[in-house]
Motif scaffolding. Structure first.
Motif, short mmCIF file in Angstrom:
data_model
loop_
_atom_site.label_atom_id
_atom_site.label_comp_id
_atom_site.label_asym_id
_atom_site.label_seq_id
_atom_site.Cartn_x
_atom_site.Cartn_y
_atom_site.Cartn_z
N THR A 82 -3.45 -10.43 2.89
CA THR A 82 -3.28 -10.06 1.45
C THR A 82 -2.09 -9.16 1.25
O THR A 82 -1.19 -9.21 2.08
N GLY A 83 -1.88 -8.81 0.04
CA GLY A 83 -0.60 -8.28 -0.43
C GLY A 83 -0.82 -8.02 -1.95
O GLY A 83 -2.03 -8.10 -2.56
N TYR A 84 0.05 -7.74 -2.91
CA TYR A 84 -0.01 -7.57 -4.09
C TYR A 84 -0.17 -8.64 -5.03
O TYR A 84 0.70 -9.71 -4.67
N PRO A 85 -1.33 -8.73 -5.38
CA PRO A 85 -1.70 -10.07 -6.03
C PRO A 85 -1.20 -10.28 -7.55
O PRO A 85 -0.96 -9.24 -8.23
N ASP A 86 -0.74 -11.56 -7.84
CA ASP A 86 -0.52 -11.88 -9.32
C ASP A 86 -1.46 -11.29 -10.35
O ASP A 86 -0.74 -10.91 -11.40
N HIS A 87 -2.74 -11.13 -10.07
CA HIS A 87 -3.59 -10.88 -11.31
C HIS A 87 -3.36 -9.37 -11.64
O HIS A 87 -3.74 -8.85 -12.59
N LEU A 88 -2.64 -8.48 -10.78
CA LEU A 88 -2.41 -7.07 -10.87
C LEU A 88 -0.89 -7.07 -11.45
O LEU A 88 -0.60 -5.88 -11.88
N GLU A 89 -0.10 -8.01 -11.52
CA GLU A 89 1.43 -7.89 -12.06
C GLU A 89 1.25 -8.06 -13.34
O GLU A 89 0.29 -8.30 -14.13
N LYS A 90 2.51 -7.29 -14.09
CA LYS A 90 2.78 -7.35 -15.49
C LYS A 90 3.46 -8.80 -15.72
O LYS A 90 4.79 -8.62 -15.76
N ASN A 105 -5.66 -0.54 -5.86
CA ASN A 105 -5.48 1.04 -5.40
C ASN A 105 -6.77 1.71 -4.85
O ASN A 105 -7.25 2.66 -5.08
N ASP A 106 -7.39 0.81 -4.04
CA ASP A 106 -8.77 1.46 -3.16
C ASP A 106 -8.57 1.18 -1.94
O ASP A 106 -9.61 1.22 -1.15
N GLY A 107 -7.33 1.16 -1.40
CA GLY A 107 -7.25 1.12 0.09
C GLY A 107 -7.57 -0.33 0.86
O GLY A 107 -7.67 -0.05 2.21
#
Length: 365
Positions: free
Chosen positions: A167-175, A206-208
């Motif tokens: 996992t990592g920071y996903p595209d769907h949460l990017e602006k 943002n849920d750990g």
């Protein structure tokens, strides 16, 4: 009180974890500032330090790294932000060429927008990570730090995490409409999939959220930083518990003395900075006058990678609680130096804070 008399020999490194950071200060070729995420550094760092690990920092170019996303209302962030010794480590990150993979039990890729640049394509850092993993070590990432393992392969050119959940920071949460995102060199989601990994994530964020698959421990965003760090510690204790007792004070002091002796002999400036407290000074008497130099002045006399014919020997170590004194002899052509060190235990690690020395001429043969 413990007193040791010894000669120079090889000592196994203390349990260490390597943090990977980025030197990038802008998003691509834009004028938008980029940085390493401060919270994603200090939260895992604090967990690892309390678990008894030493942490080194590396970046593609070495030296200072940009930090951002700082919240001075957070007590932990404030404590580290005003900790000169810790911030000095971020100012003097190591160059990948100075890192030996066998000295580390785990590697941790911190996040922030800067992590998208420089680190993912760095072949030396990739080799270090693969080397740590090959020794039963752990590879861990947080948020955009996952970009650092996007192209990670083994010595046969195969994905190091093929079939594993990452996992990592996903595209769907990017602006995606923002210029910062348009400057990204690649999508983390897609890059992991292209390298035969299984990218997974929490939809809301943002849920750990974090995931463990074998010896890969990855977190989605800053909220998972502590979870990732604690899991890394848990795996390491299980993997390295047998026959590897924590280093005692004498062994730790020997290591920093070797950092000094071998660092000066081989032009390894980062080893010198590791051995010395940032306020370290040197004292000697020349022509009946006290001569004082700062540690930075001393280190500036050596050039990175330039070896010389200095030969060192640790003579003695005397320890009392969190204070120690040590004696060493350094031989150079025509002279023998006798060094006396004051060494203190600071934030869980021993550091040289004072060196006094004298020398004598050696007749030419």
């Amino acid at each position: 009180m413990m007193i040791f008399f010894l000669t120079l020999s090889h000592f196994h490194a203390q349990n260490k974890i390597l943090f990977v950071t980025s030197n990038q200060d802008h998003y691509g070729n834009t004028k938008i500032n980029a940085s390493n995420h401060f919270e994603e550094i200090i939260v895992p760092y604090d967990v690892f330090k309390k678990a008894g690990y030493l942490v080194d920092f590396v970046s593609p170019k070495g030296g200072p790294i940009p930090v951002g996303y700082i919240n001075t209302s957070d007590s932990l962030q404030k404590r580290y932000l005003y900790d000169g010794w810790f911030m000095d480590k971020l100012e003097h990150t190591m160059n990948p060429t100075e890192i030996a993979a066998e000295n580390y039990d785990a590697i941790f890729y911190s996040g922030g927008g800067a992590a998208m640049y420089g680190v993912p394509e760095d072949k030396d850092i990739q080799k270090i990570a693969a080397g740590i993993y090959a020794r039963n070590g752990v590879i861990s990432t947080i948020c955009h730090g996952t970009a650092g393992i996007a192209f990670l392969k083994n010595e046969n050119g195969e994905s190091l995490y093929a079939g594993k959940k990452i996992t990592g920071y996903p595209d769907h949460l990017e602006k995606k409409e923002m210029e910062y995102y348009k400057a990204f060199p690649f999508s983390i989601d897609q890059a992991i999939k292209n390298n035969k990994g299984k990218f997974v994530c929490s939809e809301k964020g943002n849920d750990g959220f974090y995931i463990v698959d074998g010896r890969f421990v990855t977190g989605q965003d800053p909220s998972s930083a502590a979870n990732v760090a604690h899991k890394v510690v848990s795996i390491l204790k299980k993997n390295f518990s047998e026959g590897q007792a924590p280093k005692n004070d004498a062994e730790q002091i020997r290591e920093i003395l070797l950092d000094y002796i071998e660092g000066t002999a081989n032009g390894q400036l980062e080893r010198l900075r590791k051995a010395f407290h940032p306020d370290f000074n040197l004292y000697t008497v020349a022509k009946d006058t006290l001569w004082v130099r700062s540690g930075q002045q001393y280190i500036s006399n050596f050039k990175v990678g330039e070896k010389n014919n200095r030969k060192g020997q640790i003579i003695s170590i005397d320890i009392e609680n969190d204070a120690a004194i040590a004696k060493a002899k350094i031989s150079v052509p025509g002279r023998i130096f006798t060094d006396y060190f004051l060494i203190l235990k600071y934030q869980g690690a021993w550091k040289i804070v004072h060196k006094s020395y004298s020398w004598r001429e050696v007749p030419k043969e």
